[in-house]
Design a protein around this motif. Sequence first.
Motif, short mmCIF file in Angstrom:
data_model
loop_
_atom_site.label_atom_id
_atom_site.label_comp_id
_atom_site.label_asym_id
_atom_site.label_seq_id
_atom_site.Cartn_x
_atom_site.Cartn_y
_atom_site.Cartn_z
N LYS A 10 1.02 -1.09 -0.08
CA LYS A 10 0.19 -0.06 0.00
C LYS A 10 1.13 1.39 0.01
O LYS A 10 0.72 2.13 -0.75
N THR A 11 1.91 1.25 0.81
CA THR A 11 3.02 2.32 0.78
C THR A 11 3.60 2.54 -0.50
O THR A 11 3.70 3.67 -0.99
N GLN A 12 4.13 1.29 -1.06
CA GLN A 12 4.39 1.52 -2.31
C GLN A 12 3.57 2.03 -3.38
O GLN A 12 3.98 3.01 -4.23
N TYR A 13 2.50 1.72 -3.33
CA TYR A 13 1.33 1.93 -4.60
C TYR A 13 1.25 3.66 -3.97
O TYR A 13 1.16 4.46 -4.93
N TRP A 14 1.16 3.96 -2.98
CA TRP A 14 0.94 5.33 -2.52
C TRP A 14 1.89 6.25 -3.11
O TRP A 14 1.65 7.53 -3.66
N LEU A 15 3.02 5.85 -2.77
CA LEU A 15 4.42 6.52 -3.12
C LEU A 15 4.38 6.72 -4.75
O LEU A 15 4.74 7.81 -5.43
N LYS A 16 4.15 5.81 -5.56
CA LYS A 16 4.13 5.50 -6.88
C LYS A 16 3.21 6.39 -7.54
O LYS A 16 3.28 7.20 -8.57
N HIS A 17 1.88 6.28 -7.07
CA HIS A 17 0.88 6.85 -7.80
C HIS A 17 0.08 8.16 -7.33
O HIS A 17 -0.61 8.97 -7.96
N ASP A 18 0.48 8.32 -6.16
CA ASP A 18 0.02 9.86 -5.30
C ASP A 18 1.01 10.81 -5.11
O ASP A 18 0.94 11.77 -5.53
N LEU A 19 2.12 10.39 -4.36
CA LEU A 19 3.30 11.21 -4.20
C LEU A 19 4.13 11.50 -5.23
O LEU A 19 4.32 12.61 -5.56
N PHE A 20 4.73 10.73 -5.91
CA PHE A 20 5.84 10.65 -7.05
C PHE A 20 5.01 10.83 -8.31
O PHE A 20 5.60 10.27 -9.27
N VAL A 21 4.10 11.70 -8.53
CA VAL A 21 3.65 11.97 -9.84
C VAL A 21 4.52 13.20 -10.38
O VAL A 21 5.05 13.96 -9.58
N PHE A 22 4.33 13.47 -11.76
CA PHE A 22 4.94 14.53 -12.24
C PHE A 22 4.79 15.92 -11.76
O PHE A 22 5.98 16.53 -11.31
N ASP A 23 3.47 16.24 -11.37
CA ASP A 23 3.29 17.56 -10.82
C ASP A 23 3.86 17.71 -9.24
O ASP A 23 4.57 18.75 -9.00
N ASN A 24 3.81 16.76 -8.56
CA ASN A 24 4.33 16.60 -7.24
C ASN A 24 5.73 16.88 -7.18
O ASN A 24 6.49 17.70 -6.42
N VAL A 25 6.50 16.14 -8.26
CA VAL A 25 7.86 15.96 -8.48
C VAL A 25 8.45 17.42 -8.72
O VAL A 25 9.48 18.01 -8.23
N VAL A 26 7.67 18.12 -9.75
CA VAL A 26 8.01 19.40 -10.23
C VAL A 26 7.97 20.41 -8.96
O VAL A 26 8.66 21.30 -8.71
N LEU A 27 6.76 20.38 -8.19
CA LEU A 27 6.62 21.18 -7.06
C LEU A 27 7.68 21.06 -6.02
O LEU A 27 8.14 21.87 -5.21
N MET A 28 8.11 19.71 -5.67
CA MET A 28 9.23 19.58 -4.93
C MET A 28 10.48 20.04 -5.28
O MET A 28 11.32 20.47 -4.30
#
Length: 145
Positions: A10-28
């Motif tokens: 679940k944590t891996q899925y959340w990181l892959k599909h919710d946290l490390f999406v293109f928009d979030n990576v650009v914001l980070m």
Amino acid sequence: MSELKTKFRKTQYWLKHDLFVFDNVVLMIALIFCLVWTWGSISSMTRNWNLAQELMNRQREKALLELEVETLELENEYYLSDEYQELAARKYQGKMLPGETMVYLTENSGSVEPSDKEVLPETVIATDTMSNLEQWLAFLFGIRL
């Protein structure tokens, strides 16, 4: 053990599909860039302020040294003057001009230096006999009634 695998997935899925999406990576990346830029600006301003303080301190020291040099130059000019040389010859060598007589006084003699206790009678104003108004007039305008 299966619960742990499930939580991990679940944590891996959340990181892959919710946290490390293109928009979030650009914001980070933008946030990290802004933090680095802010840190660099603050450190640069701090360094500039410290250098400005050091420059002002050195300018003050330079001005003080220039005044000391001027003072020493004037002192050297005074020591080279005929007036000082005559005074030094009189003081250290006991020389005198033709027609003068030297009088040597002891150091504890009253004639060597006037005492501070001597007061001219003209400078003393008796305030006991004057009223308050007369004292103010004497103080402000030098008028004595």
